[in-house]
Design a protein around this motif. Structure first.
Motif, PDB file in Angstrom:
ATOM      1  N   GLN A 201       0.893  -1.089  -0.097  1.00 38.21           N
ATOM      2  CA  GLN A 201       0.045  -0.114   0.044  1.00 38.21           C
ATOM      3  C   GLN A 201       1.032   1.136  -0.058  1.00 38.21           C
ATOM      4  O   GLN A 201       0.631   2.223  -0.661  1.00 38.21           O
ATOM      5  N   GLU A 202       2.093   1.301   0.792  1.00 42.19           N
ATOM      6  CA  GLU A 202       3.002   2.334   0.648  1.00 42.19           C
ATOM      7  C   GLU A 202       3.463   2.564  -0.595  1.00 42.19           C
ATOM      8  O   GLU A 202       3.712   3.464  -1.089  1.00 42.19           O
ATOM      9  N   CYS A 203       3.893   1.604  -1.498  1.00 40.26           N
ATOM     10  CA  CYS A 203       4.434   1.307  -2.722  1.00 40.26           C
ATOM     11  C   CYS A 203       3.282   2.231  -3.576  1.00 40.26           C
ATOM     12  O   CYS A 203       3.892   2.991  -4.482  1.00 40.26           O
ATOM     13  N   LEU A 204       2.053   1.791  -3.486  1.00 41.00           N
ATOM     14  CA  LEU A 204       1.010   2.402  -4.428  1.00 41.00           C
ATOM     15  C   LEU A 204       1.060   3.739  -4.086  1.00 41.00           C
ATOM     16  O   LEU A 204       0.879   4.390  -5.098  1.00 41.00           O
ATOM     17  N   GLU A 205       0.883   4.190  -2.825  1.00 39.50           N
ATOM     18  CA  GLU A 205       0.777   5.504  -2.792  1.00 39.50           C
ATOM     19  C   GLU A 205       1.903   6.394  -3.179  1.00 39.50           C
ATOM     20  O   GLU A 205       1.628   7.510  -3.837  1.00 39.50           O
ATOM     21  N   ASP A 206       3.152   5.785  -3.076  1.00 43.87           N
ATOM     22  CA  ASP A 206       4.343   6.629  -3.561  1.00 43.87           C
ATOM     23  C   ASP A 206       4.321   6.791  -5.144  1.00 43.87           C
ATOM     24  O   ASP A 206       4.345   7.675  -5.697  1.00 43.87           O
ATOM     25  N   ILE A 207       3.731   5.614  -5.610  1.00 46.37           N
ATOM     26  CA  ILE A 207       3.697   5.517  -7.182  1.00 46.37           C
ATOM     27  C   ILE A 207       2.929   6.506  -7.805  1.00 46.37           C
ATOM     28  O   ILE A 207       2.922   7.129  -8.863  1.00 46.37           O
ATOM     29  N   ARG A 208       1.559   6.298  -6.986  1.00 47.84           N
ATOM     30  CA  ARG A 208       0.486   7.057  -7.413  1.00 47.84           C
ATOM     31  C   ARG A 208       0.554   8.825  -7.343  1.00 47.84           C
ATOM     32  O   ARG A 208       0.179   9.454  -7.992  1.00 47.84           O
ATOM     33  N   GLY A 209       1.441   8.907  -6.172  1.00 45.26           N
ATOM     34  CA  GLY A 209       1.826  10.481  -5.879  1.00 45.26           C
ATOM     35  C   GLY A 209       2.782  10.944  -7.268  1.00 45.26           C
ATOM     36  O   GLY A 209       2.774  11.954  -7.551  1.00 45.26           O
TER      37      GLY A 209
END
Length: 342
Positions: A201-209
């Motif tokens: 989830q942290e990875c997805l938040e970073d990439i979506r940012g």
């Protein structure tokens, strides 16, 4: 001795005067570089190769993939070059990307001009501008064939959708069923088989940012080895609506071992979605032992497939013999789920 001297003199004279069939000169491959201006008066550099004996024939547009190599670099420059014999009547057309030396072999030494000007969308416009310029060329009969690989396949898909009456197109290793943003989330950056569950989830938040940053600031600034301008033109593109509305006969090629460049699942999904949309002129070749490029197969197989794509473009039945040898006869088109869904 005098007889030998006379023979030598006769041979020299025959060569100069063109006498005798043994000394007839074969066709000459004309290799030219041209520079024209785009709508903002910036240079577009393109290259043509054609035999001097061909008065009028089609263009085979060969579209390069990613990176900053010039179109005249070793390897790419010889790709699909017209050869005397079969299919000798076409002119090969390539473009060198803006700000790049046509002879440059480095695919990473990108210039500031390249970062400021280049995107997949600008590449489409540059190709359209060159085709518009060449419409008056006496050696072009108006027919156009397209061959593109990786980013070049993506550019080719857009180009044939915007340019009328392309005869046939080969699009290789471009995916197209998923967007590149989906590739990043579910295959490359944050898939379950590469990222621990508690970190995903942290990875997805970073990439979506980062996606949002690219959307809001599509500038020439470098990020992830490329400009935001280029990433913006890649990340959210869905090729299916364009290709579904087009009737150009398509050959789609992809390596079954490709994941980190373009997931094979994306190509399978492209085929599935296009068939659902009623696209009929579609040929899919999935190559079990191939990764992202034909070179991963070895020189002999790569040369066979290169020539087979040329034969297919010109509707020569010999292509099928090679496809039967290298293409999966029953590719797993139902296996389209990303690792994150498994």
């Amino acid at each position: 001795m005098r007889g030998k001297l006379l023979l030598v003199m006769w041979l020299c004279a025959a060569t100069v005067m063109g006498a005798g069939p043994s000394f007839a000169q074969g066709p000459i491959l004309l290799q030219d570089t041209h520079v024209i201006k785009d709508i903002e008066n910036r240079p577009i550099t393109f290259h043509t190769e054609r035999f001097d004996t061909v008065r009028s024939g089609p263009i085979l547009l060969v579209i390069d993939g990613s990176g900053c190599g010039g179109a005249l670099r070793e390897g790419f420059s010889s790709l699909l070059r017209p050869a005397y014999g079969r299919f000798a009547n076409y002119a090969k057309l390539t473009l060198t990307k803006p700000g790049i030396d046509p002879q440059s072999a480095s695919r990473k030494a990108c210039t500031q001009e390249y970062r400021e000007r280049y995107s997949l969308d600008s590449a489409v416009l540059d190709h359209l501008r060159v085709l518009q310029h060449l419409r008056s060329a006496e050696w072009w009969d108006g027919r156009l064939f397209v061959w593109g690989w990786s980013d070049g396949g993506d550019i080719g898909a857009r180009l044939i959708s915007y340019y009328p009456n392309v005869e046939r197109a080969m699009l290789g290793a471009q995916g197209g069923g998923y967007t590149m943003a989906q590739h990043m989330e579910d295959f490359w950056e944050c898939p379950k088989d590469r990222v621990a569950p508690e970190k995903r989830q942290e990875c997805l938040e970073d990439i979506r940012g980062w996606f949002e940053e690219v959307r809001e600031r599509p500038l020439a600034s470098e990020g992830r080895q490329e400009s935001h301008k280029l990433w913006r033109s890649r990340l959210f593109a869905d090729l299916v609506p364009l290709l579904a509305d087009d009737t150009t006969p398509l050959l789609i090629m992809h390596g079954a071992k490709d994941r980190d460049n373009t997931p094979v699942e994306s190509a399978r999904l492209l085929i599935t979605r296009l068939k659902e949309q009623g696209h009929e002129n579609l040929r899919y070749c999935e190559i079990p032992e191939m990764a992202h490029g034909m070179s991963s197969l070895g020189r002999e197989a790569a040369n066979e497939l290169e020539q087979a794509t040329l034969a297919w473009l010109f509707d020569d039945p010999s292509a099928e013999n090679v496809f039967e040898k290298h293409c999966d006869p029953d590719p797993p088109l139902d296996q389209i789920a990303p690792p994150s869904a498994l």
